[in-house]
Structure formats: C-alpha cells, structure tokens
Enzyme design. Structure first.
Site, PDB file in Angstrom:
ATOM      1  N   LEU A 159       0.787  -1.229   0.047  1.00  0.00           N
ATOM      2  CA  LEU A 159       0.078   0.052  -0.072  1.00  0.00           C
ATOM      3  C   LEU A 159       0.948   1.183   0.129  1.00  0.00           C
ATOM      4  O   LEU A 159       0.522   2.296  -0.688  1.00  0.00           O
ATOM      5  CB  LEU A 159      -0.944  -0.188   1.211  1.00  0.00           C
ATOM      6  N   ALA A 208       2.997  -2.302   9.448  1.00  0.00           N
ATOM      7  CA  ALA A 208       2.300  -3.298  10.421  1.00  0.00           C
ATOM      8  C   ALA A 208       3.328  -4.624  10.432  1.00  0.00           C
ATOM      9  O   ALA A 208       3.927  -4.912   9.541  1.00  0.00           O
ATOM     10  CB  ALA A 208       0.969  -3.479   9.942  1.00  0.00           C
ATOM     11  N   THR A 256       2.645  -8.307   9.424  1.00  0.00           N
ATOM     12  CA  THR A 256       1.524  -8.824   8.623  1.00  0.00           C
ATOM     13  C   THR A 256       1.365 -10.113   8.155  1.00  0.00           C
ATOM     14  O   THR A 256       0.405 -10.925   7.539  1.00  0.00           O
ATOM     15  CB  THR A 256       1.321  -8.052   7.113  1.00  0.00           C
ATOM     16  N   TYR A 267      -2.456 -12.128  14.835  1.00  0.00           N
ATOM     17  CA  TYR A 267      -2.470 -11.070  13.929  1.00  0.00           C
ATOM     18  C   TYR A 267      -3.980 -10.236  14.161  1.00  0.00           C
ATOM     19  O   TYR A 267      -3.793  -9.039  14.435  1.00  0.00           O
ATOM     20  CB  TYR A 267      -2.366 -11.570  12.424  1.00  0.00           C
TER      21      TYR A 267
END
Length: 294
Positions: free
Chosen positions: A12, A65, A67, A131
């Site tokens: 992203l 993050a 992931t 997660y």
C-alpha cells in the site's frame, strides 16, 4: 498540508507514493525501516513527536504493520508492539497536534463467529489469531486517544509491489502441473492501488472533516481463494496447470483463518461518494501493469 506515510515500502505504501504525485494541495513524507527510506521508529513516541514537529506533519497514513499471519502466533511481543502500541503512539501525537491519523486495519478482526453476510463496521470483532487480535487492539487504542482518525479495514490485499498472493500464484501456475487451493474461505481480493486512490481522494479533497471513524474498503464482489487463483491463471494464460479446489484442513496452519470475511462497504461509499471497482476488473488492471513493468 504535510502528510507522513509510514511503512512506505509495503504494497500500500508504494501505491500511496504513486498516487501522491497527483497532489495539488499536500506534501508527502515517506518513511520505512528498509534501505532507501528515511527511517522512523514508530514504536518510540518521542521519535515520532520529534519528526512530526520538525516537518510540521498534520496527517499520518500508517501503512506499517506486522502482517505475517502464521508467524504472528510465535513471534512474541513484537506483534502487539507493531500492530497496537505503534498506532497508539501515532494517534497520541496526532491528538497533540489536532491532526488526522489514517490507519489500515484488516478483515482478520473478524472470523470467530460463523458469518454469512458481509461484516459491518459496528460488528463486534472476533479474531481467531494473534494477528487479528493485535490489529483489533490497535483500533481500540487509536479510538481511546480521542484523536481524529479514519481506520480503514481491508482484505486480501495485493499489488504490483512486494510479495503477495497474486505474484505467488503467477509463479506456481506457471511452474507446477497441478495445484490445490482452498475453496472454503470466502472474501474479496483488494487491489492496493484502489485503496490508495481512495485514501488520496479522501485526504486531497478534505472529505474526512466531520466524518472520522471506522470504514471498510475492499473491491466489490466475493470469491474463494480457489476462484481467485483460477482467474489469475486464466488472465496470465497459464492453462497447463490443473488447479483443484480443496478444504482448508488439507493445509494445516498455526492459525484459523476467517471462513467468511466479506466486508460491507455501504458506509464508505455513502459517506465519501466513491465508486469501488469489481475485484476482477482490478485484478486485470494490476496484472496488466505487471506486464508493462517487465
């Protein structure tokens, strides 16, 4: 407005870099932990505060993050630190400056209940693994700071950048005579380029004013990982690989993945007046871009 993008080298983050070049109103700053980027430790609130003050940041887009879903089960405290404490730090600093935090969350905050209708923003989180739990904690900690925030839950993210399911299946369907892919997990593939465009549109046009909160964003439609793979192979022309459906229990995993994590996107479409592309159209677009990049 000056905007900081953390985790800029991820799927992203790279897409946000691309769309940010269209900005007429804002200046973007990009940080990551890898080479080639200015480094910012988002687990250290003092370092965040110093960077934000130095560059007069009014908005943070947090793409950083942990992931890796499977490894999260055994990785220890670092997962909670990256997925919950770090977003809380960013939120606290934006609260101090009366700024905006745009934070990316996940469909994995759901999954513990047997859903069969698209998940809404106000639905209780029922994560099935570390997660999803830590990402849910991140959402809760951001909300508790009282800052202006937009939390965007997304799902099955892929792009031209980094490692992702599309690239993996392109390789496997090109090199394997047969492949088994699970058909009993349903969701929606999401092109990171579409999500980046939506974030950019909301910020560039200041649509977030008066509309902070949690929103869902994925592409339109529903499919299984099996259907997704079949379309990847078909578009790529990898017709020699025999792709067969299988059950999830044929691929033992340390974490139970959501069997149904389709996101209801009514709220984001109505609030911001956006039209979301169908997942297959976006897949074709992304794979076309991959060919152009070669």
């Amino acid at each position: 407005m000056n905007i900081l993008v953390t985790g800029a080298n991820g799927q992203l983050g790279n897409e946000v870099q691309f769309v940010s070049k269209q900005s007429k109103n804002d200046k973007y700053f990009f940080t990551d932990v890898c080479e080639g980027y200015e480094k910012l430790d988002i687990t250290d609130i003092d370092k965040i505060r110093s960077y934000v003050n130095e560059h007069d940041i009014q908005c943070i887009i947090n793409c950083a993050a942990w992931t890796n879903v499977d490894k999260a089960e055994t990785a220890g405290d670092i997962v909670e630190t990256l997925n919950a404490t770090a977003p809380e730090n960013l939120a606290k600093v934006m609260k101090e400056r009366n700024g905006l935090l745009v934070h990316i969350s996940t469909d994995y905050v759901f999954g513990g209940d047997p859903y069969n209708t698209p998940c809404r923003e106000d639905q209780k989180g029922t994560p099935t693994g570390v997660y999803g739990l830590t990402k849910l904690h991140g959402e809760q900690k951001i909300q508790a700071t009282g800052c202006n925030y937009i939390i965007l839950r997304t799902a099955w993210l892929y792009s031209e950048f980094g490692h992702n399911f599309v690239k993996t299946m392109l390789n496997l369907t090109a090199t394997k005579p047969q492949l088994k892919v699970v058909f009993d997990q349903a969701g929606t593939p999401t092109y990171a380029g579409d999500l980046a465009e939506t974030i950019f549109n909301i910020i560039e046009n200041r649509k977030y004013e008066g509309h902070t909160g949690i929103y869902h964003f994925s592409n339109e439609g529903v499919c299984s990982w099996y259907d997704f793979t079949k379309m990847i192979a078909l578009i790529a022309g990898h017709t020699d690989c025999d792709i067969e459906p299988c059950h999830s229990d044929e691929f033992p995993s340390p974490v139970t993945r959501p069997a149904y994590s389709v996101l209801d996107k009514t709220k984001i479409k109505e609030t911001f007046g956006i039209k979301i592309p169908y997942w297959l159209d976006s897949l074709k677009k992304c794979m076309g871009n991959m060919k152009l990049d070669k």
